[in-house]
Each structure stands twice: as structure tokens, then as C-alpha cells.
Design a protein around this motif. Structure first.
Motif, PDB file in Angstrom:
ATOM      1  N   TYR A  53      45.773 112.406  46.002  1.00  0.00           N
ATOM      2  CA  TYR A  53      46.195 112.827  44.666  1.00  0.00           C
ATOM      3  C   TYR A  53      45.285 113.861  44.016  1.00  0.00           C
ATOM      4  N   LEU A  93      45.147 110.363  38.239  1.00  0.00           N
ATOM      5  CA  LEU A  93      45.231 109.140  39.053  1.00  0.00           C
ATOM      6  C   LEU A  93      44.248 109.208  40.211  1.00  0.00           C
ATOM      7  N   THR A 111      49.069 113.340  38.679  1.00  0.00           N
ATOM      8  CA  THR A 111      48.469 112.779  39.882  1.00  0.00           C
ATOM      9  C   THR A 111      46.983 113.062  39.997  1.00  0.00           C
ATOM     10  N   HIS A 112      46.516 114.177  39.456  1.00  0.00           N
ATOM     11  CA  HIS A 112      45.082 114.482  39.557  1.00  0.00           C
ATOM     12  C   HIS A 112      44.251 113.455  38.803  1.00  0.00           C
TER      13      HIS A 112
END
Length: 292
Positions: free
Chosen positions: A94, A154, A151-152
Motif C-alpha cells: 500500500y 493505511l 491506501t498510502h
């Protein structure tokens, strides 16, 4: 009293081992299996080599009174490392290789927190200052991810979570070293880690088996270069160098990961992330120098 001569071979080994481990994220990204499966194959492929080493060293272990059997502390080592490795490999899915590697190197700070909470260990001002610097650097490093979300963020969160289990693994390993040789310890813990990861590797979406013969190469790189070459060579170096030089391996791993990720995947680091990463590394370095 004469100073002990500097061991240049051990120092070179320390740097080489740090570089080897720094490529772990690169090999994971190059593999075509799911993130947990790549962690599983990393352990499984390394285990036969480590067991060969352990069996060759068995007679010497028994001669000096070291244990060779399985025990609770080895199970805990494999369990903690399995959780850490699974979460870290997932974080690489991620976020950037540089961020995941930088955040995973905060383990010394979590170890210090545990020693303070559980044992009332006191630390020097240098250590506390370094810890504060590292925490500020971590906040700056994940700032762009937090602002953008998705997502980054996460991935950065998973990278930070993984380091807590890596700290637990290091604490258990430290205790186990009094009873086991490095060969036996690595063989048992690697095998148990593979067992822990196996059901999750099967359950997670994505391929479990590499698609073809060429697809095994990144997994072999994880096992032979990152797992065996990195950890084993660093273990050798630690036995021949002052403890303060351990910080070098922490500095070389994320540096290697960032440079390789830029060259191979085009993962660029923004100025804020670059500054945050530099503060994080400096904080870890100074905290280790000030550790009492």
C-alpha cells in the motif's frame, strides 16, 4: 591501556548485511504472489539452509552447554516475527518501499518504551532527545499520506504497527541468545515463522504459487539475500564490533531501500518526506548512542 584495533572486516560485513536487508522490500515488490505468500516463501526457502547450518553446529552447541530443543521462547520468537513480517509485507502493498522500511526501523524506540514501562529503566537525556527527534520525523514522514488519505496512509499505519511486533521479537531473541546458538535460534524461529504465515498466505487474495520458474527468483532473493545474507552477516558483525555501531545497519537499510525503489520503481521522495526520513534516522542514531 591500548585501544582494541578496529575490525574493518566486521564493519564491512555490517554494511553489507544492512544493504542486503534493505533489498527485502524490492524483492517483495518484484514477486508475483500475494504479500503474505512472499513472506511465507521467504521463510520456507531459507529454512533448509539454516537447518543445515544448525545441524553442522549441533555438536559444538552441545559441547558448550547450549540448547538445541524447541522451547516456548522460540515459539514466541517465531510468532512475533511471523506477525511482524506479515504486516510489513502487507504495508509494502500500500505504501512506498522507503516509507515502510523507515517506519519499520523504529523498533529500538518501542523496545525502550517497554523497558521503561515494564522494568522502570531510566534513560539518558541523549536517548530521550533522540527519541523525540525520531517521533517528530515519523510524523513528518507520514504527513503527506495522512493528508491524502487512502491506501498510502493505511500502508504507513501498517508499517508503524509492524515495528511493535519487531520490537517484541528482538526482546525475545535477546533472552534466547543466552541458551541457543545463532544457528539453532535462526533455524527454529524461521521454521515457526513459516508455519505461522502459511494459513494466512493461503487465505489472502492473490496468487500463492509463483507463476513460472522465473517468478521464483525474487522469492529466492528474499530468502538467500535478505533473510540469510542480511541477518546472518549482521549477527556475525555484532559479535566483533561495539554495540554503538549497530545504528549503522539501521541507517543503511532505509537508505538502500529508498535508492533502489527510486531506480527500479520510480518511487520519488518529496522534500517533506525526505526531511522527515532524515530526522527519523538521526533520532534513532542519537537515541542508540545515548542508550544507557
Amino acid at each position: 591501556m591500548a585501544m582494541k584495533p578496529f575490525n574493518a572486516v566486521a564493519f564491512a560485513a555490517l554494511l553489507a548485511g544492512g544493504v542486503a536487508i534493505g533489498f527485502a522490500g524490492i524483492f517483495m515488490r518484484l514477486s508475483d504472489v500475494n504479500p503474505i505468500a512472499s513472506a511465507f516463501w521467504r521463510m520456507l526457502l531459507a529454512a533448509p539452509v539454516l537447518w543445515g547450518w544448525a545441524l553442522m553446529a549441533a555438536r559444538g552447541d552441545r559441547a558448550v552447554g547450549l540448547r538445541t530443543d524447541l522451547s516456548t521462547i522460540l515459539v514466541l520468537a517465531g510468532l512475533f516475527f511471523g506477525i511482524e513480517l506479515g504486516i510489513w509485507h502487507l504495508s509494502l502493498h500500500y505504501t512506498t518501499v522507503a516509507n515502510a522500511t523507515l517506519l519499520s526501523n523504529m523498533a529500538p524506540l518501542f523496545i525502550a518504551l517497554w523497558l521503561w514501562l515494564a522494568h522502570g529503566t531510566r534513560f539518558s537525556r541523549g536517548f530521550l532527545g533522540g527519541m523525540a527527534l525520531a517521533l517528530i520525523g515519523a510524523v513528518i514522514l507520514i504527513g503527506p499520506s495522512a493528508a491524502g488519505g487512502g491506501t498510502h496512509l493505511l500502508g504507513d499505519g501498517l508499517g508503524l504497527l509492524s515495528t511493535t511486533f519487531y520490537a517484541a521479537y528482538q526482546l525475545v531473541i535477546k533472552d534466547a541468545r543466552d541458551s541457543y546458538s545463532t544457528a539453532r535460534l535462526m533455524a527454529w524461529s524461521t521454521t515457526i515463522t513459516a508455519i505461522v504465515l502459511f494459513p494466512f498466505a493461503l487465505w489472502m487474495p492473490g496468487a500463492f504459487w509463483p507463476a513460472d520458474a522465473a517468478a521464483w527468483l525474487p522469492l529466492l532473493g528474499l530468502a538467500l539475500i535478505a533473510q540469510i545474507g542480511g541477518q546472518t552477516v549482521i549477527a556475525y558483525a555484532f559479535a566483533h564490533l561495539p554495540a554503538s555501531l549497530a545504528s549503522v545497519s539501521l541507517l543503511i537499510q532505509p537508505l538502500t531501500a529508498a535508492i533502489a525503489a527510486l531506480a527500479i520503481f520510480g518511487e520519488r521522495i518529496g522534500p517533506w518526506q525526505l526531511g522527515g526520513g532524515a530526522l527519523l534516522l538521526c533520532g534513532i542514531y542519537f537515541s542508540k548512542r545515548g542508550f544507557k
